[in-house]
Design an enzyme around this catalytic site. Sequence first.
Site, PDB file in Angstrom:
ATOM      1  N   GLU A 174       0.819  -1.214   0.000  1.00 39.62           N
ATOM      2  CA  GLU A 174       0.000   0.000   0.000  1.00 39.62           C
ATOM      3  C   GLU A 174       0.845   1.254   0.000  1.00 39.62           C
ATOM      4  O   GLU A 174       0.578   2.194  -0.746  1.00 39.62           O
ATOM      5  CB  GLU A 174      -0.918  -0.008   1.225  1.00 39.62           C
ATOM      6  N   GLU A 175       1.893   1.295   0.812  1.00 41.92           N
ATOM      7  CA  GLU A 175       2.631   2.537   1.009  1.00 41.92           C
ATOM      8  C   GLU A 175       4.056   2.531   0.473  1.00 41.92           C
ATOM      9  O   GLU A 175       4.675   3.585   0.370  1.00 41.92           O
ATOM     10  CB  GLU A 175       2.652   2.897   2.505  1.00 41.92           C
TER      11      GLU A 175
ATOM     12  N   SER B 103     -10.888  10.257  -0.062  1.00 44.39           N
ATOM     13  CA  SER B 103      -9.672   9.805   0.608  1.00 44.39           C
ATOM     14  C   SER B 103      -8.929  11.027   1.167  1.00 44.39           C
ATOM     15  O   SER B 103      -9.469  11.718   2.032  1.00 44.39           O
ATOM     16  CB  SER B 103      -8.821   8.980  -0.358  1.00 44.39           C
TER      17      SER B 103
ATOM     18  N   ASP C 167     -14.055  -0.591   4.687  1.00 41.84           N
ATOM     19  CA  ASP C 167     -12.905   0.145   4.146  1.00 41.84           C
ATOM     20  C   ASP C 167     -11.639  -0.291   4.878  1.00 41.84           C
ATOM     21  O   ASP C 167     -11.463  -0.024   6.071  1.00 41.84           O
ATOM     22  CB  ASP C 167     -13.139   1.649   4.326  1.00 41.84           C
TER      23      ASP C 167
ATOM     24  N   HIS D 140     -12.784   0.896   0.113  1.00 43.05           N
ATOM     25  CA  HIS D 140     -12.438   2.315   0.150  1.00 43.05           C
ATOM     26  C   HIS D 140     -13.117   3.121  -0.947  1.00 43.05           C
ATOM     27  O   HIS D 140     -13.546   4.248  -0.724  1.00 43.05           O
ATOM     28  CB  HIS D 140     -10.924   2.442   0.037  1.00 43.05           C
TER      29      HIS D 140
END
Length: 767
Positions: A228-229, A635, A710, A742
């Site tokens: 994800e990051e 977001s 989410d 999400h």
Amino acid sequence: MRASERCAHRSWRRLAVGLCSLTAFALLVLAGPRWPRTAAAQTGAQKQLTVERIYSAPSLSGRPLRAAVWSPDGKLLTYLDDNASGPEIWAVDAATGQKRVLVDAQHLREVLLPAASRGQTTGLGRVEPPRYLWAPGGRALLFISAKELFWYDLKTESAKKLLGEGKESAGVASDIDDAKISPDGRWVSFLREHDVWVVSSAGGEARQLTRGGTEEIRNGELDWVYPEELDLETAYWWAPDSSKIALLQLDERAVEKYPLVDELPNAPTVTEERFPEAGSPNPVARVGVVEVAGGDVHWMDTGSDQTVLLARVAWLADSRRVAIERLNRVQNRLDLLFADAASGKCESVLTEQDKYWINLSGNGFGPDASGNLYFLADGKRFLWSSERSGFRHLYLYDLSGKQLAQITRGNWEVANVAKIDEQAQAIYFSSTQKSPIERQFYRVALSGGEPVELTHEHGTHGVSMAPDGKHFLDTYSTAMTPPQQRLYNADGSVVSTLEENKVAELESYHLQPEEFFTVPGADGTQLDAAVIKPDGFDASRKYPVIVVVYGGPHVQEVRDGWGFSTFLWNEMMAEKGFVIFMLDNRGSSGRGHNFETPIYHHFGSAELADQVAGVKWLSKQPYIDSAHVGIWGWSFGGFMTCEAMLHAGDVFKAGFAGAPVTDWRRYDTIYTERYMGTPQENSEGYRDSSPVNFAAGLKGKLLIAHATGDDNVHFSNSVALEEKLVDAQKYAEFLIYADRGHGISDRPARIHVFNRVTQFFVENLGK
């Protein structure tokens, strides 16, 4: 927030100098109407966009080629297509552009039928289109399903099952993931039950290479936060000589579990995900190497603990050493390590440090590279990308860590490297050299020099280069033109148009041009902005405004590229009489690292100051009704909407926040701490950056949509804000969606959300 996730909630768009008068504003618009008017449009007969049409099939964005993949020799570009009998794989001759069927629907059905019989279908009841990989040498394809692997011989047109029901000693096929083919084509690797396995491409029993994998200790398997990051797409890598595999192990035992609760009628469910909230323990990562012949995993001495992130892994050309990029927890120091695969001993080759944070390059150097690192075949040099100048550029090093040359330079950034052609001594890359809101494709000599522009049409060019470096596929769009695909020679000459993607229905809607310019931000910095004016625009009238915002790192809202459903919804609101306004504040991408850093240790303040400055500039135009300005985003854009409504209620009268972060202590470690530091070190910054602490400031109308499932921005963010609104006796409207993620992206829910958002802005800003 993962790049793919961010892309789902933003558009892609452009530039000039802002003045206040309407006449000057008109002169500065760089992008006039680009959509050809049909006779019907010219006579005034036109259809009206609706939420139902925007979010229904067939897509108004058309359909570019699906699953386009180059053959290993670069002579063919293959893609999936459908006919009445089912999906087929087509091949395009790269030299001529001629198309032919490579694998017909009947043969694909023979491969897919076993999976289909066990329910591997889409939500529409159709067989899920196959995932496939080319085998080295180009003689076979590997077809991949959730439980099966098939080796398809292109010459004999026959399929051989390598893995799946009937091939398992237990008689039951287990789920598999991340299948790959070894560089020599002899092995197929895959993940199963948290471990790395291999099976021979010639057939036979699968063998387990790593042991002890569990949900808590993942061998070669990614968790939630790393992909994800850190934009990692895999957690294991084949050595060039196919003798070994390097793998990332993630120990999740100290990582907090977060419950995702879906209160569905008669069947409430709870799913736990390991999600490290800011300030809490990260997974402990380490890199190991295992021989394909078998044996224990050899672990590299990286000094792994919860304060270390192992962000990139790649093999050197000798297959004896592994390159590892190690970040400290707050990500302002990056070490490049070379590890001996046999002993595990590491040496530090170079170090990058930054006063604020280091952005990893996630797009890679070609298909076989890792992030910002590429080893040349001579075994003596490597390419490296860095933002040390304030813009991402390319550098050449020797293996001792000595810089040999800076290859690119200037006040623009390299966005992606598509290919290093060592035979031609050339690098092919995309960049912002022409404009921050465009992406053009270039070639530069490996020794450096002035880049040569290979694409020329204004807009956004996304390029996939053939392995032999002789051709490239260009996926091209503008703000007003859906993605088109053309095949080019390496010198930039056109071979053929593969997908013109003419969406005739769009002409009947008479889309209004998206106009690009710049305006001064809060500190005087010129900021890219865009506007869509209402159909039948009359400069003597006053129009309400809807501001579209993302505002966060690694995203551009103002981009000369097709914006898909978000753009079409904006156009629909322009049809209803709204001026649509977009501005890329400081902190967003495309303008270099120095443009991002004003947000350091404090989310929201610099970003909102720029958005407010943009609205104040816009409000000076005689056609703007400054008393009726709204804002929306998803977001990080949802967070920005909350910031606007709670801190700038005199500017924004109504706002819609989709899946907003309302308390940065609730978001994940790697993303949040990169910009904010830890809550323990920056408690004041976290307090001042979190909307939950300012609920009493709400003046206008606020609408929030959030899904209970989410896994990215947890539903608890909206619950926490609601509780603070109760304390302050303030009111917001909440739309809650069960069993969704999400993006709340399924068609019925998306239509439900945006019908209400449309009504919300008409009710609160319309006249």
